[in-house]
Design an enzyme around this catalytic site. Structure first.
Site, PDB file in Angstrom:
ATOM      1  N   GLY A 250     -28.327  55.264  43.174  1.00 39.80           N
ATOM      2  CA  GLY A 250     -28.962  54.078  43.727  1.00 39.80           C
ATOM      3  C   GLY A 250     -29.494  54.338  45.116  1.00 39.80           C
ATOM      4  N   CYS A 257     -16.056  49.118  53.684  1.00 42.98           N
ATOM      5  CA  CYS A 257     -15.059  50.191  53.586  1.00 42.98           C
ATOM      6  C   CYS A 257     -15.638  51.593  53.590  1.00 42.98           C
ATOM      7  CB  CYS A 257     -14.213  49.995  52.327  1.00 42.98           C
ATOM      8  SG  CYS A 257     -13.059  48.643  52.477  1.00 42.98           S
TER       9      CYS A 257
HETATM   10  C1  UDX Z   1     -14.386  49.874  48.153  1.00 45.82           C
HETATM   11  C2  UDX Z   1     -13.294  50.518  47.283  1.00 45.82           C
HETATM   12  O1  UDX Z   1     -13.735  50.556  45.937  1.00 45.82           O
HETATM   13  C3  UDX Z   1     -11.995  49.779  47.412  1.00 45.82           C
HETATM   14  O2  UDX Z   1     -10.999  50.438  46.675  1.00 45.82           O
HETATM   15  C4  UDX Z   1     -11.630  49.745  48.872  1.00 45.82           C
HETATM   16  O3  UDX Z   1     -10.416  49.177  49.092  1.00 45.82           O
HETATM   17  C5  UDX Z   1     -12.726  49.057  49.669  1.00 45.82           C
HETATM   18  O4  UDX Z   1     -13.938  49.781  49.478  1.00 45.82           O
HETATM   19  P1  UDX Z   1     -16.070  47.847  47.970  1.00 45.82           P
HETATM   20  O5  UDX Z   1     -16.618  48.297  49.271  1.00 45.82           O
HETATM   21  O6  UDX Z   1     -15.768  46.401  47.807  1.00 45.82           O
HETATM   22  O7  UDX Z   1     -14.694  48.598  47.640  1.00 45.82           O
HETATM   23  O8  UDX Z   1     -17.108  48.234  46.823  1.00 45.82           O
HETATM   24  P2  UDX Z   1     -17.347  49.328  45.716  1.00 45.82           P
HETATM   25  O9  UDX Z   1     -17.533  48.621  44.439  1.00 45.82           O
HETATM   26  O10 UDX Z   1     -16.348  50.412  45.722  1.00 45.82           O
HETATM   27  O11 UDX Z   1     -18.777  49.890  46.149  1.00 45.82           O
HETATM   28  C6  UDX Z   1     -19.024  50.462  47.414  1.00 45.82           C
HETATM   29  C7  UDX Z   1     -20.479  50.820  47.564  1.00 45.82           C
HETATM   30  O12 UDX Z   1     -20.824  51.903  46.734  1.00 45.82           O
HETATM   31  C8  UDX Z   1     -21.444  49.697  47.184  1.00 45.82           C
HETATM   32  O13 UDX Z   1     -22.525  49.693  48.097  1.00 45.82           O
HETATM   33  C9  UDX Z   1     -21.923  50.096  45.813  1.00 45.82           C
HETATM   34  O14 UDX Z   1     -23.204  49.588  45.518  1.00 45.82           O
HETATM   35  C10 UDX Z   1     -21.956  51.597  45.940  1.00 45.82           C
HETATM   36  N1  UDX Z   1     -21.791  52.291  44.656  1.00 45.82           N
HETATM   37  C11 UDX Z   1     -20.633  52.173  43.946  1.00 45.82           C
HETATM   38  C12 UDX Z   1     -22.810  53.115  44.199  1.00 45.82           C
HETATM   39  O15 UDX Z   1     -23.875  53.243  44.822  1.00 45.82           O
HETATM   40  N2  UDX Z   1     -22.621  53.812  43.034  1.00 45.82           N
HETATM   41  C13 UDX Z   1     -21.475  53.721  42.310  1.00 45.82           C
HETATM   42  O16 UDX Z   1     -21.377  54.391  41.266  1.00 45.82           O
HETATM   43  C14 UDX Z   1     -20.451  52.867  42.780  1.00 45.82           C
END
Ligand code: UDX
Length: 448
Positions: A250, A257
């Site tokens: 993406g 986080c």
């Molecule tokens: C994250 C961790 O997953 C969680 O365990 C921790 O405690 C806090 O940080 P969060 O920030 O809420 O949680 O979101 P997450 O769903 O993990 O996605 C983080 C970022 O990565 C988002 O911007 C998401 O769009 C991006 N992402 C995630 C990708 O670009 N590709 C993916 O395959 C997964």
């Protein structure tokens, strides 16, 4: 009857943790210092978008209470959970001021009470806190590191169905007590020392961020060689040694986080005498990834001066209204700097205090009207059916740049759109065109 728990901080982590423990039968009092937040919570309203949380708060009834008052929070409490924010400072280090504010206030705790650190902190914080508590004569208070792994949007489920519970303690009995709080959850406990528990959290997030930057670089190469990253990720991920999750290419990761935890770990390593080279690349790839959308738009439209670009989705990911470190912020300012008119839409995020110089639309249709391109910035479900006639007819140029690969490229092309995803070069009708200032779309009418 359950245990009496005090939770300091009514943010995402604090509220979900509090509601989760109340759901397990404990008596929880959440203390926050913002009166409006406490008022809203007392009225049953969660001050941010987190699916399912209001329902849990409603069902636990008076096992969960909210207060501004320190004494009311700790009265009779055996456990004090620290769930306040630890944002990054301008240097990328952890700002622990809110954590220390809570710790400095601790008094009148019963013998055997345990302070539990949920907030994400650099490794070594527990040792420093232990020493500070001891210096204040609070040797009878235990300390446990119990990091949270709650992802926004699925935080309630992540609490109630965790993959694991990590508990780092100085005294085994304190760790045992915190482990028992989780009775009723079906998950393995990882019992360890405090620094290792702190490191699990940082390492887990840094690794997930590394996977995302990795797949984003694979996607960028896919665009050059005519491969499709969605298939590549699936084919890779089915290898049980790899797994399919966190391989979604993406426009980069954001949120409260990943960016800060990766920075914490990098600086922590540096401060300890180790240069964590890999994380520098993870961060740099992520920054560049946000900006690639601009060159994708230029490839199709030439100069963006005076062009209208619709940014669809603003939150850092779907199912949250959180704008922290959202790629949309970088993207909007890059587009404004290129002279574009920027329209935005998001179903829940209110970015009016963050984004300046852009127009906020109420609906997707309003955002794309007379636009030269629609950019999918957040993977909201409602954007999956973007390629429909109503949208195509409203746009000046039917161009979709899909920063989350949520739109079906075939459907987009058969609906008359020019489609460009991330790492999906083989499905883009204009793949491989040389970069030029001339608008490519004028010469390539989209397939009907
Ligand atoms: C994250 C961790 O997953 C969680 O365990 C921790 O405690 C806090 O940080 P969060 O920030 O809420 O949680 O979101 P997450 O769903 O993990 O996605 C983080 C970022 O990565 C988002 O911007 C998401 O769009 C991006 N992402 C995630 C990708 O670009 N590709 C993916 O395959 C997964």
């Amino acid at each position: 009857m359950g245990e009496r728990i005090a939770v300091f901080g009514a943010g995402y982590a604090g509220l979900v943790t509090a509601a989760g423990f109340a759901d397990l039968g404990h008596q929880v009092v959440v203390r926050d210092v913002v009166p409006e937040k406490v008022d809203a919570l007392r009225a049953g309203r969660v001050p941010f978008h987190e699916p399912g949380l209001e329902e849990v708060i409603a069902r636990v009834g008076d096992r969960l209470r909210f207060t501004l008052d320190y004494q009311e929070a700790v009265e009779g409490a055996r456990f004090v959970f620290v769930c306040v924010g630890t944002p990054a400072t301008y240097s990328g280090d952890a700002d622990l001021s809110a954590v220390w504010t809570v710790l400095d206030e601790l008094r009148d705790l019963a013998d055997g009470a345990v302070v539990v650190m949920k907030s994400t902190v650099p490794v070594g914080t527990g040792d420093t806190v232990r020493a500070a508590l001891d210096a204040r004569g609070l040797t009878h208070i235990g300390y446990v590191s119990n990091p949270e792994f709650l992802a926004e949007g699925s935080a309630v489920k992540d609490f109630l169905e965790p993959d694991r519970i990590v508990i780092g303690s100085f005294q085994e009995a304190d760790g045992d007590a915190v482990e028992r709080l989780h009775d009723g959850l079906d998950a393995p406990s990882v019992r360890t020392d405090v620094p290792s528990a702190e490191m699990v959290k940082l390492a887990a997030n840094a690794y997930l961020g590394t996977r995302i930057s990795f797949i984003n670089e694979i996607a960028n190469v896919c665009e050059l060689v005519g491969a499709d990253v969605e298939t590549v990720a699936w084919g890779m991920g089915l290898d049980s040694r790899i797994g399919t999750r966190y391989l979604q290419a993406g426009i980069g990761f954001g949120g409260s986080c990943f960016p800060k935890d990766i920075s914490f770990l990098k600086l922590l390593a540096g401060n300890s005498g180790y240069h964590f080279q890999l994380l520098n690349s993870v961060i740099e790839v992520n920054e560049l990834q946000k900006r690639r959308v601009v060159s994708k738009l230029q490839k199709h439209l030439g100069s963006l001066r005076g062009k209208t670009i619709a940014l669809l989705g603003l939150a850092f990911k779907a199912n949250t209204d959180d704008m922290r470190e959202a790629p949309s912020i970088v993207l909007a300012s890059r587009l404004l700097a290129e002279g574009a008119d920027v329209r935005t839409w998001d179903p829940v995020a209110d970015a009016s205090s963050i984004l300046r110089g852009v127009t906020f639309a109420e609906t997707v249709l309003e955002a794309v009207r007379d636009a030269d391109a629609a950019v999918v910035v957040t993977g909201w479900d409602e954007l999956r059916d973007l390629p429909r006639a109503e949208i195509r007819d409203a746009m000046r140029v039917p161009l979709i740049v899909d920063g989350r690969n949520v739109v079906d490229p075939g459907a987009a092309r058969s609906a008359g759109f020019t489609y460009e995803g991330i790492g999906r070069a083989s499905t883009s009708p204009l793949a491989g065109l040389p970069e030029t200032d001339e608008p490519a779309i004028a010469e390539h009418s989209p397939e009907a």
